[in-house]
Design a protein around this motif. Sequence first.
Motif, mmCIF file in Angstrom:
data_model
loop_
_atom_site.group_PDB
_atom_site.id
_atom_site.type_symbol
_atom_site.label_atom_id
_atom_site.label_comp_id
_atom_site.label_asym_id
_atom_site.label_seq_id
_atom_site.Cartn_x
_atom_site.Cartn_y
_atom_site.Cartn_z
ATOM 1 N N SER A 74 -49.090 17.129 -11.095
ATOM 2 C CA SER A 74 -48.710 17.587 -9.756
ATOM 3 C C SER A 74 -48.050 16.440 -9.008
ATOM 4 O O SER A 74 -48.578 15.323 -8.975
ATOM 5 N N ALA A 75 -46.907 16.726 -8.421
ATOM 6 C CA ALA A 75 -46.178 15.724 -7.644
ATOM 7 C C ALA A 75 -45.716 16.374 -6.354
ATOM 8 O O ALA A 75 -45.079 17.423 -6.374
ATOM 9 N N ASP A 76 -46.060 15.783 -5.228
ATOM 10 C CA ASP A 76 -45.678 16.350 -3.940
ATOM 11 C C ASP A 76 -44.708 15.460 -3.181
ATOM 12 O O ASP A 76 -44.494 15.635 -1.987
ATOM 13 N N PHE A 77 -44.115 14.491 -3.882
ATOM 14 C CA PHE A 77 -43.178 13.589 -3.213
ATOM 15 C C PHE A 77 -41.731 14.055 -3.331
ATOM 16 O O PHE A 77 -40.833 13.448 -2.763
ATOM 17 N N VAL A 78 -41.511 15.122 -4.100
ATOM 18 C CA VAL A 78 -40.146 15.598 -4.295
ATOM 19 C C VAL A 78 -39.719 16.385 -3.063
ATOM 20 O O VAL A 78 -40.390 17.336 -2.653
ATOM 21 N N GLN A 79 -38.628 15.983 -2.452
ATOM 22 C CA GLN A 79 -38.087 16.658 -1.285
ATOM 23 C C GLN A 79 -36.708 17.209 -1.627
ATOM 24 O O GLN A 79 -35.820 16.462 -2.041
#
Length: 231
Positions: free
Chosen positions: A82-87
């Motif tokens: 899981s990665a939530d830094f991708v904008q």
Amino acid sequence: MPNITWSLSDDGHSFSSDGVSGTAQKSFFHDVGCCNLSQYNSHLNYNNVILDLVFSNNEVLVLASSDPLVPEDPNHRALCISADFVQLHALSSSPYIKFVYNCGDFTAISNELDNIDWAKEFSIRSLQDAKYNNLCDYESFILLRERAKALEREMFTDYIARIEESIVKNPKAFWSYVKSKKQSNCYPAVFTYGQHSSGNGDEICNYFCDYFNSFCTILAAPLTAQVRTPG
């Protein structure tokens, strides 16, 4: 790199390598450090080693899958990352001009076009600048004209080939083509046979009679042969 062990780093999220040995491994982790990458997988495979490394510049969460889609390989665990830094940034649309034709005053446009002396306009302009004063229009016209001529030649060749093939089975098609090439379906006013010409109906009939009679005479003439006897 089964000889390397991983321990939790000071940041509490990534893992640091221990037991790095050999030139290849040292060179690899040197490049990892230059790229500012950290390793986030701590899940051992069924042989109690970590072969699947997850490197990232930002924090990611790595979990072992509880419901793999396919049976797991003993050496490679099924992982959920899981990665939530991708904008995602949507690209802004470029401005464009849209013509609203339904709001146009077509009556005024028609009147303006009617007031133009088209004969004069075309008489003082060459074909190259007849449209938008753009030479590309003339080049496009030349290209389309050549394509049209090539297509016309190809279709005419195919048509003649079909006519020739149908002469035996369908002579009517051949004579229809011959008639289409004639400028008139009427008989000519003057017929010529040999050195004689006439516009009189009786004389023309006699010309036809003489013409066909000459063929009958040739076909009916007896054949003569010379027989050579041995001396």
